[in-house]
Design a protein around this motif. Structure first.
Motif, PDB file in Angstrom:
ATOM      1  N   GLY A 146       0.821  -1.385   0.020  1.00 43.11           N
ATOM      2  CA  GLY A 146       0.011  -0.195  -0.109  1.00 43.11           C
ATOM      3  C   GLY A 146       0.883   1.194  -0.181  1.00 43.11           C
ATOM      4  O   GLY A 146       2.223   1.193  -0.141  1.00 43.11           O
ATOM      5  N   THR A 147       0.249   2.395   0.335  1.00 47.95           N
ATOM      6  CA  THR A 147       0.898   3.645   0.175  1.00 47.95           C
ATOM      7  C   THR A 147       0.555   4.351   1.794  1.00 47.95           C
ATOM      8  O   THR A 147      -0.319   4.474   2.028  1.00 47.95           O
ATOM      9  CB  THR A 147       0.229   4.595  -0.737  1.00 47.95           C
ATOM     10  N   LEU A 148       1.924   4.581   2.319  1.00 46.51           N
ATOM     11  CA  LEU A 148       1.954   5.105   3.698  1.00 46.51           C
ATOM     12  C   LEU A 148       1.150   6.522   3.461  1.00 46.51           C
ATOM     13  O   LEU A 148       1.378   7.336   2.813  1.00 46.51           O
ATOM     14  CB  LEU A 148       3.259   5.388   3.946  1.00 46.51           C
ATOM     15  N   ALA A 149       0.329   6.516   4.433  1.00 49.44           N
ATOM     16  CA  ALA A 149      -0.604   7.900   4.481  1.00 49.44           C
ATOM     17  C   ALA A 149      -1.090   7.952   6.021  1.00 49.44           C
ATOM     18  O   ALA A 149      -1.594   7.098   6.625  1.00 49.44           O
ATOM     19  CB  ALA A 149      -1.625   7.864   3.559  1.00 49.44           C
ATOM     20  N   ALA A 150      -1.139   9.201   6.553  1.00 47.61           N
ATOM     21  CA  ALA A 150      -1.543   9.504   7.991  1.00 47.61           C
ATOM     22  C   ALA A 150      -3.018   9.097   7.837  1.00 47.61           C
ATOM     23  O   ALA A 150      -3.834   9.937   7.119  1.00 47.61           O
ATOM     24  CB  ALA A 150      -1.440  10.736   8.211  1.00 47.61           C
ATOM     25  N   SER A 151      -3.691   8.440   8.646  1.00 55.65           N
ATOM     26  CA  SER A 151      -5.154   8.228   8.941  1.00 55.65           C
ATOM     27  C   SER A 151      -5.630   9.386   9.648  1.00 55.65           C
ATOM     28  O   SER A 151      -4.979  10.328   9.928  1.00 55.65           O
ATOM     29  CB  SER A 151      -5.371   6.948   9.510  1.00 55.65           C
ATOM     30  N   SER A 152      -6.894   9.167   9.850  1.00 56.63           N
ATOM     31  CA  SER A 152      -7.879  10.349  10.592  1.00 56.63           C
ATOM     32  C   SER A 152      -7.262  10.542  11.957  1.00 56.63           C
ATOM     33  O   SER A 152      -7.695  11.690  12.624  1.00 56.63           O
ATOM     34  CB  SER A 152      -9.360  10.105  10.658  1.00 56.63           C
ATOM     35  N   GLU A 153      -6.692   9.611  12.704  1.00 56.58           N
ATOM     36  CA  GLU A 153      -6.061   9.605  14.118  1.00 56.58           C
ATOM     37  C   GLU A 153      -4.614  10.141  14.033  1.00 56.58           C
ATOM     38  O   GLU A 153      -4.171  10.515  15.177  1.00 56.58           O
ATOM     39  CB  GLU A 153      -6.255   8.231  14.758  1.00 56.58           C
ATOM     40  N   ILE A 154      -3.816  10.270  12.771  1.00 53.89           N
ATOM     41  CA  ILE A 154      -2.629  10.673  12.739  1.00 53.89           C
ATOM     42  C   ILE A 154      -2.688  12.031  12.122  1.00 53.89           C
ATOM     43  O   ILE A 154      -3.299  12.282  11.259  1.00 53.89           O
ATOM     44  CB  ILE A 154      -1.810   9.881  12.184  1.00 53.89           C
ATOM     45  N   GLU A 155      -1.973  13.061  12.924  1.00 52.08           N
ATOM     46  CA  GLU A 155      -1.939  14.545  12.528  1.00 52.08           C
ATOM     47  C   GLU A 155      -1.027  14.517  11.383  1.00 52.08           C
ATOM     48  O   GLU A 155      -1.022  15.321  10.409  1.00 52.08           O
ATOM     49  CB  GLU A 155      -1.680  15.474  13.442  1.00 52.08           C
ATOM     50  N   GLU A 156       0.391  13.917  11.569  1.00 49.33           N
ATOM     51  CA  GLU A 156       1.308  14.046  10.544  1.00 49.33           C
ATOM     52  C   GLU A 156       2.243  12.861  10.679  1.00 49.33           C
ATOM     53  O   GLU A 156       2.523  12.361  11.794  1.00 49.33           O
ATOM     54  CB  GLU A 156       1.988  15.173  10.478  1.00 49.33           C
ATOM     55  N   THR A 157       3.177  12.649   9.759  1.00 48.85           N
ATOM     56  CA  THR A 157       4.309  11.732   9.703  1.00 48.85           C
ATOM     57  C   THR A 157       5.500  12.102   9.346  1.00 48.85           C
ATOM     58  O   THR A 157       5.378  13.395   8.826  1.00 48.85           O
ATOM     59  CB  THR A 157       3.888  10.553   8.912  1.00 48.85           C
ATOM     60  N   ALA A 158       6.440  11.920   9.773  1.00 46.06           N
ATOM     61  CA  ALA A 158       7.832  12.542   9.647  1.00 46.06           C
ATOM     62  C   ALA A 158       8.891  11.302   9.646  1.00 46.06           C
ATOM     63  O   ALA A 158       8.831  10.356  10.390  1.00 46.06           O
ATOM     64  CB  ALA A 158       8.246  13.536  10.765  1.00 46.06           C
ATOM     65  N   TRP A 159       9.998  11.260   8.837  1.00 36.93           N
ATOM     66  CA  TRP A 159      11.082  10.515   8.832  1.00 36.93           C
ATOM     67  C   TRP A 159      11.965  11.132   9.786  1.00 36.93           C
ATOM     68  O   TRP A 159      12.750  12.437   9.232  1.00 36.93           O
ATOM     69  CB  TRP A 159      11.584  10.504   7.477  1.00 36.93           C
ATOM     70  N   PHE A 160      12.635  10.538  10.737  1.00 39.05           N
ATOM     71  CA  PHE A 160      13.560  11.100  11.775  1.00 39.05           C
ATOM     72  C   PHE A 160      14.808  10.556  11.506  1.00 39.05           C
ATOM     73  O   PHE A 160      15.095   9.290  11.472  1.00 39.05           O
ATOM     74  CB  PHE A 160      12.965  11.172  13.392  1.00 39.05           C
ATOM     75  N   SER A 161      16.070  11.362  11.894  1.00 38.81           N
ATOM     76  CA  SER A 161      17.222  10.899  12.170  1.00 38.81           C
ATOM     77  C   SER A 161      17.538  10.967  13.649  1.00 38.81           C
ATOM     78  O   SER A 161      16.728  11.292  14.362  1.00 38.81           O
ATOM     79  CB  SER A 161      18.398  11.771  11.456  1.00 38.81           C
ATOM     80  N   PHE A 162      18.893  10.504  13.899  1.00 39.95           N
ATOM     81  CA  PHE A 162      19.185  10.352  15.390  1.00 39.95           C
ATOM     82  C   PHE A 162      19.284  11.694  15.988  1.00 39.95           C
ATOM     83  O   PHE A 162      18.685  12.110  17.133  1.00 39.95           O
ATOM     84  CB  PHE A 162      20.595   9.852  15.509  1.00 39.95           C
TER      85      PHE A 162
END
Length: 134
Positions: free
Chosen positions: A94-110
């Motif tokens: 599938g395609t990663l997408a924030a659902s209705s319960e998630i405000e935003e996604t992010a890719w974090f480094s250390f």
């Protein structure tokens, strides 16, 4: 006084040296995607459900592998609840997408380690030491 244990599972998705994190609606903290089990769910059942609910993708069960289990207090108050986070790798469809319960996604480094809760920071430390997180 015995601290309350919050038992969770989390999906560790790393791409190009960064880990996927999500910020739920109404919260100001990012977390590793996942959550608490419902009833007698296994870790795998919880992981599959939570990832589908939060990120609208389906994990491929046969690719799921344990990445480590971490425990840390929710915060530094005496008697604070302790979070146990059982972490798993796994491929998805599938395609990663924030659902209705998630405000935003992010890719974090250390370098973004301070933006996540203490238990997630333990995972960040492990991944950095293993050379998986830049």
């Amino acid at each position: 006084m015995v601290a309350v244990l919050i038992d969770t599972v989390a999906w560790v998705r790393i791409e190009e040296g960064r880990i996927l994190c999500a910020r739920p609606r109404g919260k100001d903290v990012f977390y590793i995607p996942g959550g608490k089990r419902e009833g007698a769910e296994t870790d795998l059942e919880t992981l599959l459900r939570e990832v589908r609910e939060e990120l609208t993708v389906g994990l491929i069960p046969e690719t799921v592998a344990h990445a480590g289990t971490y425990e840390a207090p929710v915060d530094d108050r005496p008697g604070a609840a302790v979070v146990r986070m059982s972490c798993y790798y796994g491929d998805y469809r599938g395609t990663l997408a924030a659902s209705s319960e998630i405000e935003e996604t992010a890719w974090f480094s250390f370098a973004d380690r301070e933006l996540v809760p203490p238990v997630d920071q333990l995972l960040f430390d492990h991944l950095k030491a293993a050379g998986a997180l830049r």
